[in-house]
Design an enzyme around this catalytic site. Structure first.
Site, PDB file in Angstrom:
ATOM      1  N   LYS A  65       0.936  -1.031  -0.158  1.00  0.00           N
ATOM      2  CA  LYS A  65      -0.054   0.023  -0.434  1.00  0.00           C
ATOM      3  C   LYS A  65       1.110   1.483   0.269  1.00  0.00           C
ATOM      4  O   LYS A  65       0.428   2.150   0.171  1.00  0.00           O
ATOM      5  CB  LYS A  65      -0.688   0.093   1.456  1.00  0.00           C
ATOM      6  N   ASP A  66       2.238   0.617  -0.379  1.00  0.00           N
ATOM      7  CA  ASP A  66       2.665   2.147  -0.094  1.00  0.00           C
ATOM      8  C   ASP A  66       4.269   2.195  -0.404  1.00  0.00           C
ATOM      9  O   ASP A  66       5.791   2.337  -0.149  1.00  0.00           O
ATOM     10  CB  ASP A  66       2.944   2.610   1.827  1.00  0.00           C
ATOM     11  N   LEU A  67       4.123   2.119  -1.801  1.00  0.00           N
ATOM     12  CA  LEU A  67       5.052   1.301  -1.935  1.00  0.00           C
ATOM     13  C   LEU A  67       5.754   2.052  -3.210  1.00  0.00           C
ATOM     14  O   LEU A  67       5.652   3.383  -3.770  1.00  0.00           O
ATOM     15  CB  LEU A  67       5.226   0.635  -3.928  1.00  0.00           C
TER      16      LEU A  67
END
Length: 181
Positions: free
Chosen positions: A59-61
């Site tokens: 969710k936070d690449l």
């Protein structure tokens, strides 16, 4: 509690800072294997989920979530622990991650899917091989507009040797998740 592996190495964000300081991008021979290793890790997470309706996605690449280990191994950090439900959305008014690395549907609707991860990997690869972020901006709203509506500079305009990656990145950076790989 969440226990994670300690990976001695360098976050991609630090490598990006060094690239910018040197005024040159990563050679494609280094950037492409990093991008492929990120894709392999994301696919392994989806395969391990065993639930095609709720795949595990990152969710936070972003650059600080990718660690290039001292051994050369690529590891993903800050990996979301929650599988994404059919209607996976962030809380109203909450946007996770960093705007410049998020897919348009994540910014607009809070939707995070494997296609969102494809977009994020493409942003990372574009930045590695060009030395530039595909969605430049200094203020959050400027970056959001660039991600959701802006066009990406062609790689050929940056370096004619990168022409072979143009179509791949164009498709992976598509505004529509259904048009991505």
């Amino acid at each position: 509690y969440v226990v994670t592996e300690h990976v001695p190495g360098t976050p991609l964000s630090e490598i990006f800072r060094k690239m910018q300081a040197a005024g040159r991008p990563l050679p494609a021979a280094i950037a492409l294997p990093i991008a492929l290793a990120i894709c392999d890790a994301l696919k392994a997470a989806i395969d391990a989920t065993c639930d095609t309706e709720s795949p595990l996605v990152h969710k936070d690449l972003r650059p600080s979530a990718v660690v290039v280990g001292n051994s050369g191994a690529i590891k993903l950090a800050h990996f979301g622990q929650d599988p994404v439900s059919k209607a996976a959305r962030t809380s109203t008014g909450t946007v996770l991650g960093r705007f410049g690395y998020q897919a348009p549907e994540t910014i607009v609707d809070g939707l995070v899917t494997p296609a969102s991860n494809v977009f994020s990997v493409a942003v990372l690869l574009y930045e590695m091989i060009s030395g530039n972020h595909p969605f430049p901006g200094t203020a959050p709203m400027e970056i959001i507009r660039a991600v959701t509506r802006g066009a990406v500079e062609t790689l050929v305009g940056i370096d004619p040797c990168l022409a072979g990656l143009e179509g791949v990145l164009r498709r992976a950076l598509s505004k529509s998740p259904g048009d991505r790989y």
